[in-house]
Enzyme design. Structure first.
Site, PDB file in Angstrom:
ATOM      1  CB  SER A 173       9.107 -11.637  -1.220  1.00  0.00           C
ATOM      2  OG  SER A 173       8.041 -11.839  -1.897  1.00  0.00           O
ATOM      3  CG  PHE A 193       5.005  -7.711  -4.709  1.00  0.00           C
ATOM      4  CD1 PHE A 193       3.778  -6.033  -5.412  1.00  0.00           C
ATOM      5  CD2 PHE A 193       6.268  -7.679  -5.606  1.00  0.00           C
ATOM      6  CE1 PHE A 193       4.257  -5.575  -5.896  1.00  0.00           C
ATOM      7  CE2 PHE A 193       6.276  -6.602  -5.656  1.00  0.00           C
ATOM      8  CZ  PHE A 193       5.451  -4.989  -6.305  1.00  0.00           C
ATOM      9  N   GLY A 237       1.612 -10.459   0.394  1.00  0.00           N
ATOM     10  CA  GLY A 237       0.401 -10.128   0.997  1.00  0.00           C
ATOM     11  C   GLY A 237       0.210 -10.018   2.992  1.00  0.00           C
ATOM     12  CD  GLU A 284       5.810  -1.390   4.757  1.00  0.00           C
ATOM     13  OE1 GLU A 284       7.092  -2.302   4.068  1.00  0.00           O
ATOM     14  OE2 GLU A 284       5.180  -2.100   3.518  1.00  0.00           O
ATOM     15  CD  GLN A 307      10.198  -3.291   5.742  1.00  0.00           C
ATOM     16  OE1 GLN A 307       9.551  -4.163   6.727  1.00  0.00           O
ATOM     17  NE2 GLN A 307       9.705  -2.584   5.282  1.00  0.00           N
TER      18      GLN A 307
END
Length: 191
Positions: free
Chosen positions: A24, A26, A28, A96, A98
Site C-alpha cells: 500500500s 506508505f 516502504g 510506480e 501500476q
C-alpha cells in the site's frame, strides 16, 4: 528479509529474473527499491532506473520515497521506451509500475530473458481495494515477490490498503499523506 539471489553460472548467458516489491501507500516500496538498487551499484553493477513521467510528486526526475530517500531515474511515457535504454545495463529498476501500460509485463519479461535483474515496485491495489493495473500480471511472472506493509493510521495494526481521504472516483490520482492514508482491512472497510 529478502536475500538477493546469486547469478547463475550457466553456459555463457547470465540468468535474468524479476523481483516485485508491492504494498500500500506508505509501506516502504520505493525505499526498498532504492535500497536494492544502491546495493547493486555498490556491487559495481550497471544500473538503469525508470519511473512513469506522470509521477512528479516529489521530483521531476528522481525517484523519491516518502521519507525523502532518493535516486536518479529516467522518466518515461510508455513502457516500451525502457527497452531502448537498457542494452548496456545489468540491473533495471522500475518504480510506480501500476501507472504503466499493460506492455510493462512484456518489457519486464524481455529484460529478464536478456539476462537482466529487473526490480519493480508498485501499488498492488488501488484506493478501492482492487488489483491495480499491470501489477497482478507482474507479480505472477516474477521469480520473487515481496509484499511490504504500512501501519494503520486509525488503529495501529498492520495496513495493506491505501485509503483515499478525498472524494474522487478516478483510479489514478497522485497524492501524498494529504490525500491517502494506510489502513488495515477492518478500518479500510469501516471507511
Amino acid at each position: 528479509m529478502f536475500i538477493e539471489p546469486k547469478r547463475g553460472r550457466g553456459q555463457g548467458q547470465k540468468t535474468g529474473w524479476i523481483e516485485v516489491v508491492c504494498g500500500s501507500m506508505f509501506s516502504g516500496k520505493t525505499e526498498e527499491l532504492i535500497r536494492r538498487l544502491n546495493r547493486a551499484k555498490i556491487a559495481k553493477q550497471q544500473v538503469e532506473i525508470f519511473k512513469p513521467s506522470i509521477d512528479v510528486r516529489y521530483h521531476d526526475i528522481d525517484i523519491v520515497s516518502h521519507n525523502q530517500t532518493s535516486i536518479r531515474s529516467t522518466p518515461v511515457n510508455a513502457s516500451d521506451e525502457i527497452l531502448l535504454m537498457t542494452s548496456d545495463c545489468e540491473v533495471v529498476g522500475i518504480d510506480e509500475a501500476q501507472f504503466f501500460d499493460a506492455g510493462i509485463v512484456e518489457v519486464a519479461n524481455k529484460l529478464a530473458e536478456n539476462g537482466k535483474r529487473v526490480i519493480i515496485a508498485g501499488l498492488d491495489m488501488d484506493s478501492k481495494g482492487v488489483p491495480f493495473g499491470p501489477m497482478p500480471a507482474l507479480m505472477a511472472i516474477a521469480e520473487y515477490v515481496t509484499k511490504v506493509h504500512a501501519i494503520c493510521v486509525v488503529c495501529g495494526d498492520i495496513a495493506h490498503y491505501s485509503y483515499r481521504k478525498v472524494p474522487n472516483e478516478q483510479q489514478v490520482m497522485l497524492g501524498e499523506s494529504d490525500t491517502y492514508e494506510a489502513r488495515c482491512r477492518k478500518c479500510f472497510i469501516a471507511g
